[in-house]
Write a protein that holds these residues in place. Structure first.
Motif, PDB file in Angstrom:
ATOM      1  N   LEU A 173     -40.083 -40.896 -31.067  1.00 43.41           N
ATOM      2  CA  LEU A 173     -40.284 -40.062 -32.164  1.00 43.41           C
ATOM      3  C   LEU A 173     -41.670 -39.682 -32.138  1.00 43.41           C
ATOM      4  CD1 LEU A 173     -37.745 -40.724 -35.310  1.00 43.41           C
ATOM      5  CD2 LEU A 173     -37.536 -38.956 -33.496  1.00 43.41           C
ATOM      6  N   MET A 174     -42.057 -38.512 -32.107  1.00 43.15           N
ATOM      7  CA  MET A 174     -43.483 -37.979 -32.341  1.00 43.15           C
ATOM      8  C   MET A 174     -44.209 -38.727 -33.404  1.00 43.15           C
ATOM      9  SD  MET A 174     -45.996 -36.623 -30.616  1.00 43.15           S
ATOM     10  CE  MET A 174     -45.118 -35.456 -29.370  1.00 43.15           C
ATOM     11  N   LYS A 175     -43.652 -38.537 -34.594  1.00 36.25           N
ATOM     12  CA  LYS A 175     -44.135 -39.286 -35.879  1.00 36.25           C
ATOM     13  C   LYS A 175     -44.278 -40.715 -35.619  1.00 36.25           C
ATOM     14  CE  LYS A 175     -42.500 -35.671 -39.189  1.00 36.25           C
ATOM     15  NZ  LYS A 175     -41.565 -35.535 -40.278  1.00 36.25           N
ATOM     16  N   SER A 176     -43.499 -41.271 -35.162  1.00 40.76           N
ATOM     17  CA  SER A 176     -43.632 -42.873 -34.936  1.00 40.76           C
ATOM     18  C   SER A 176     -45.167 -43.122 -33.976  1.00 40.76           C
ATOM     19  CB  SER A 176     -42.554 -43.521 -34.371  1.00 40.76           C
ATOM     20  OG  SER A 176     -41.548 -43.268 -35.210  1.00 40.76           O
ATOM     21  N   PHE A 177     -44.975 -42.521 -32.926  1.00 41.13           N
ATOM     22  CA  PHE A 177     -46.451 -42.727 -32.104  1.00 41.13           C
ATOM     23  C   PHE A 177     -47.661 -42.097 -32.799  1.00 41.13           C
ATOM     24  CE2 PHE A 177     -48.579 -42.636 -27.876  1.00 41.13           C
ATOM     25  CZ  PHE A 177     -48.451 -44.067 -27.676  1.00 41.13           C
ATOM     26  N   LEU A 178     -47.617 -40.899 -33.394  1.00 43.56           N
ATOM     27  CA  LEU A 178     -48.691 -40.426 -33.973  1.00 43.56           C
ATOM     28  C   LEU A 178     -49.252 -41.451 -35.155  1.00 43.56           C
ATOM     29  CD1 LEU A 178     -50.440 -38.161 -34.163  1.00 43.56           C
ATOM     30  CD2 LEU A 178     -48.827 -37.060 -36.039  1.00 43.56           C
ATOM     31  N   SER A 179     -48.414 -42.177 -35.795  1.00 44.76           N
ATOM     32  CA  SER A 179     -48.731 -42.881 -36.985  1.00 44.76           C
ATOM     33  C   SER A 179     -49.896 -44.135 -36.521  1.00 44.76           C
ATOM     34  CB  SER A 179     -47.438 -43.512 -37.689  1.00 44.76           C
ATOM     35  OG  SER A 179     -46.754 -44.400 -36.604  1.00 44.76           O
ATOM     36  N   VAL A 180     -49.580 -44.378 -35.147  1.00 42.68           N
ATOM     37  CA  VAL A 180     -50.487 -45.470 -34.677  1.00 42.68           C
ATOM     38  C   VAL A 180     -51.824 -44.863 -34.333  1.00 42.68           C
ATOM     39  CG1 VAL A 180     -50.890 -47.072 -32.479  1.00 42.68           C
ATOM     40  CG2 VAL A 180     -48.521 -46.617 -33.348  1.00 42.68           C
ATOM     41  N   PHE A 181     -51.791 -43.731 -34.172  1.00 41.57           N
ATOM     42  CA  PHE A 181     -53.395 -42.917 -33.703  1.00 41.57           C
ATOM     43  C   PHE A 181     -53.764 -41.831 -34.819  1.00 41.57           C
ATOM     44  CE2 PHE A 181     -51.177 -44.167 -29.863  1.00 41.57           C
ATOM     45  CZ  PHE A 181     -52.177 -45.094 -29.284  1.00 41.57           C
ATOM     46  N   ARG A 182     -53.023 -41.863 -36.123  1.00 39.38           N
ATOM     47  CA  ARG A 182     -53.312 -40.994 -37.097  1.00 39.38           C
ATOM     48  C   ARG A 182     -54.803 -40.779 -37.383  1.00 39.38           C
ATOM     49  NH1 ARG A 182     -50.131 -37.764 -39.975  1.00 39.38           N
ATOM     50  NH2 ARG A 182     -48.274 -39.115 -39.183  1.00 39.38           N
TER      51      ARG A 182
END
Length: 390
Positions: A76-85
């Protein structure tokens, strides 16, 4: 798979993830021998994006352990984006980032090594998937523009954030024109403000396009690529063909490559008619009566294995154009697979007062989205007015 990113490249990786998040809800991660590939596609298959980070981008890169096959996954994009938010946090506190893919536990592990010995570990679940690959050839497009991303970023800056589409064309004197695109309203009294930016030929490193050509595409995805290219101080190349054919946006560096493929409006209108050339670009060829499409056999195709271009029209089906096999703007063949169903026999009527339909060509990856149907008309009145009321 295991890779280690250090220094300022951590923020570059985070910027790329932010750009991809403007397009799709799922991230396809695929380690290759020539680098780490991050891809995504939107739900309507009208936008595709890919970043390929070369092995030199990483301090340490191992595509696969010896004796094992290359793994690929979808998260999921949201999961990976949360690491580099928080990009500011990445720049100030993160010293290195370690990404490892464990096929046994079905986990993508991302570790952020921060200052003062702080280590943040993110375990993200993923799904096995096939390779997501679009078929396109920028070299076959007849028109091409190349300019620093900063120049194009300043050109789209005056456009409001809510603007959905923008028209890019070549006007008189070989000026490059960026104009806000608005649908024609049913009420002629309602007029939206039209913004237009003109760039001279001297602002471009390469300008290979004839006067009068114009394409209309989504601005949100374009801004996402511009934001990344500006931060990396890269040049942006735009390859395009006739309206309705996909536009290809590319950035290239010794450490990374980026490709964004966006659908364009398939019909020319007044927005591109007055760009400086009295001759309008030839429209996409219409589906001839003698063209017999092949049977619909997409159920047996592997999803995400290939892509075809197909027109999605919310309004009149009479303006259907010939689908093409790939994104490369080569000649179209009558034996290309087409969409044929019951809606070819009956044309749905649109509700009076609705705006004219958009005709974006969607980029399908081995799957078909059912076209939206307009309502058949206003609902009938089931009961008469009471004479006693009033």
């Amino acid at each position: 798979m295991k890779c280690l990113v250090t220094g300022g490249n951590v923020k570059v990786l985070g910027k790329a993830v932010h750009s991809l998040s403007r397009i799709g809800d799922e991230l396809y991660l695929e380690p290759l021998e020539d680098g780490l590939s991050l891809r995504t596609v939107n739900s309507s298959r009208s936008a595709y994006a890919c970043f390929l980070f070369a092995p030199l981008f990483f301090q340490q890169y191992q595509a696969a352990t010896p004796g094992q096959d290359l793994l690929r996954c979808k998260i999921l994009m949201k999961s990976f984006l949360s690491v580099f938010r928080s990009l500011a946090m990445l720049e100030k506190t993160v010293e290195k980032c370690c990404i490892s893919l464990n096929g046994r536990s079905s986990r993508l592990v991302v570790q952020l090594h921060c200052k003062f010995g702080v280590r943040k570990t993110h375990n993200l679940s993923f799904q096995d998937c096939e390779s997501l690959q679009a078929v396109f050839d920028p070299a076959s497009c007849p028109h091409m523009l190349r300019a620093p991303a900063r120049v194009l970023g300043e050109a789209v800056l005056p456009f409001p954030p809510a603007l959905a589409e923008v028209t890019l064309g070549i006007g008189r004197g070989r000026r490059v024109i960026l104009r806000s695109y608005h649908e024609e309203e049913a009420d002629s009294t309602a007029k939206a403000m039209v913004s237009e930016m003109c760039l001279g030929e001297e602002d471009f490193q390469q300008l290979q396009a004839q006067e009068g050509v114009a394409i209309t595409f989504c601005l949100k995805e374009f801004r996402g690529l511009l934001s990344f290219a500006e931060s990396a101080n890269l040049n942006l190349s735009i390859h395009f063909d006739a309206p309705g054919r996909p536009a290809i946006f590319t950035i290239k560096d010794s450490l990374l490559d980026g490709h964004f493929v966006l659908a364009t409006l398939s019909d020319t209108d007044s927005h591109s008619q007055d760009l400086g050339s009295p001759e309008r670009h030839q429209p996409v060829p219409q589906l001839q009566a003698h063209s017999i499409p092949h049977p619909d056999d997409f159920a047996n195709d592997d999803i995400d294995s290939y892509m075809i271009a197909m027109e999605t029209t919310i309004g009149n089906e009479g303006s259907r154009v010939l689908p093409s096999i790939s994104l490369s703007p080569g000649p179209q063949h009558p034996e290309s697979p087409g969409l044929h169903s019951e809606e070819d026999e009956a044309e749905p009527s649109t509700v009076p007062g609705t705006p004219p339909p958009k005709k974006f060509r969607s980029l399908f990856f081995g799957s078909i989205l059912a076209p939206a149907r307009s309502p058949q008309g206003p609902s009938p009145v089931l009961a008469e007015d009471s004479e006693g009321e009033g």
